[in-house]
Write a protein that holds these residues in place. Structure first.
Motif, short mmCIF file in Angstrom:
data_model
loop_
_atom_site.label_atom_id
_atom_site.label_comp_id
_atom_site.label_asym_id
_atom_site.label_seq_id
_atom_site.Cartn_x
_atom_site.Cartn_y
_atom_site.Cartn_z
N SER A 42 0.84 -1.20 0.00
CA SER A 42 0.00 0.00 0.00
C SER A 42 0.87 1.25 0.00
CB SER A 42 -0.90 -0.02 1.23
OG SER A 42 -1.71 1.12 1.28
N ALA A 43 0.54 2.21 -0.86
CA ALA A 43 1.35 3.41 -0.99
C ALA A 43 0.50 4.66 -0.83
CB ALA A 43 2.05 3.44 -2.35
N ALA A 44 1.16 5.75 -0.43
CA ALA A 44 0.49 7.04 -0.27
C ALA A 44 1.44 8.15 -0.67
CB ALA A 44 0.03 7.23 1.17
N ALA A 45 0.89 9.21 -1.23
CA ALA A 45 1.69 10.39 -1.59
C ALA A 45 1.55 11.43 -0.50
CB ALA A 45 1.21 10.95 -2.93
N ALA A 46 2.67 11.82 0.09
CA ALA A 46 2.65 12.83 1.15
C ALA A 46 4.06 13.34 1.37
CB ALA A 46 2.08 12.27 2.45
N ASP A 47 4.14 14.50 1.99
CA ASP A 47 5.40 15.11 2.36
C ASP A 47 5.47 15.13 3.88
OD1 ASP A 47 7.56 16.82 2.89
OD2 ASP A 47 7.15 18.05 1.13
N ALA A 48 6.55 14.57 4.43
CA ALA A 48 6.68 14.50 5.89
C ALA A 48 6.80 15.86 6.54
CB ALA A 48 7.89 13.64 6.27
N SER A 49 6.98 16.91 5.74
CA SER A 49 7.07 18.25 6.31
C SER A 49 5.70 18.86 6.61
CB SER A 49 7.85 19.17 5.37
OG SER A 49 7.19 19.30 4.13
N ASP A 50 4.63 18.10 6.36
CA ASP A 50 3.27 18.55 6.64
C ASP A 50 2.75 17.76 7.84
OD1 ASP A 50 0.51 18.98 6.75
OD2 ASP A 50 0.35 19.21 4.57
N PRO A 51 2.73 18.35 9.05
CA PRO A 51 2.33 17.60 10.24
C PRO A 51 0.91 17.04 10.15
CG PRO A 51 3.35 19.67 10.87
CD PRO A 51 3.14 19.72 9.39
N ALA A 52 0.00 17.76 9.54
CA ALA A 52 -1.38 17.29 9.45
C ALA A 52 -1.47 16.03 8.60
CB ALA A 52 -2.27 18.38 8.87
N LYS A 53 -0.73 15.99 7.49
CA LYS A 53 -0.73 14.80 6.64
C LYS A 53 -0.06 13.63 7.35
CE LYS A 53 -1.05 16.90 2.05
NZ LYS A 53 -0.42 17.05 0.72
N VAL A 54 1.02 13.93 8.07
CA VAL A 54 1.69 12.89 8.84
C VAL A 54 0.71 12.28 9.84
CG1 VAL A 54 3.49 12.41 10.56
CG2 VAL A 54 4.02 13.82 8.56
N ALA A 55 0.01 13.15 10.58
CA ALA A 55 -0.92 12.67 11.60
C ALA A 55 -2.01 11.79 11.00
CB ALA A 55 -1.54 13.86 12.33
#
Length: 211
Positions: A42-55
């Protein structure tokens, strides 16, 4: 174990993804491209510099793994890499996830008491900014007592190779062989990384891995 891996498509990250999958963990592979490093993962597109997306991504996970690297576009990498790791930690706090294992650098490993590899005059100038960025991130994690982090430093040389299962683990020391060489395959590094993620023998500490 449910693991969310950031930086999953890089040289080291893809080996960690393969090792985690081989061990039967449920893995979410996160990268900016959103590509999966392995069929069926399973994969997801996100940037770890965005705390909301990380959460949002790590909510309900047992552990988070980070194989993120500093910027390699010629800009000064330390502050952006620090900001990314602060955001990763903040997102984990917001999601209530405590366990974090981080792919670190070798430059801050000790070659003698009080002397680090990256401070030697022979250390390659071309990779010094990245080494200093990794060292700053380690210093940041050492200030945290609300996450169960581990910083995993590879040998001085890490490259694709064989999965042998034969390696040594230490703390802050640069490990070398009888000829003074310090190296590890990315596959064996991934084994040591997953061992630590599963067993937690270096919680809130740094560990090193080499042959």
């Amino acid at each position: 174990m449910r693991i969310v891996l950031f930086g999953a498509t890089g040289m080291v990250g893809s080996r960690i993804a393969a090792e985690a999958t081989q061990r039967g963990h449920r893995l979410t592979a996160v990268s900016r491209s959103g590509q999966s490093p392995l069929p069926g993962v399973s994969a997801a597109a996100a940037d770890a510099s965005d705390p909301a997306k990380v959460a949002a991504l790590v909510a309900g996970a047992d552990a988070v793994a980070s194989a993120c690297v500093p910027p390699r576009d010629g800009s000064e990498p330390k502050e952006p890499f620090l900001a990314l790791n602060r955001s990763l930690a903040q997102g984990m706090r917001e999601a209530g996830v405590r366990r974090l294992v981080v792919v670190g650098g070798a430059g801050s490993l000790e070659v003698a008491p009080g002397q680090e590899l990256c401070d030697l005059p022979t250390f390659p100038e071309a990779v010094l900014p990245e080494a200093l960025a990794h060292r700053a991130v380690l210093e940041y994690y050492r200030t945290l007592d609300d996450l169960d982090w581990t910083y995993v430093s590879p040998a001085a040389e890490i490259a694709p190779g064989e999965r042998t299962g034969r390696f040594r683990v230490d703390d802050d020391r640069l490990l070398t062989d009888a000829n003074g060489n310090s190296r590890i395959s990315a596959e064996d590094y991934a084994m040591a990384f997953l061992d630590e993620l599963e067993q937690g023998t270096h919680v809130r500490a740094r560990m090193s891995v080499a042959y």
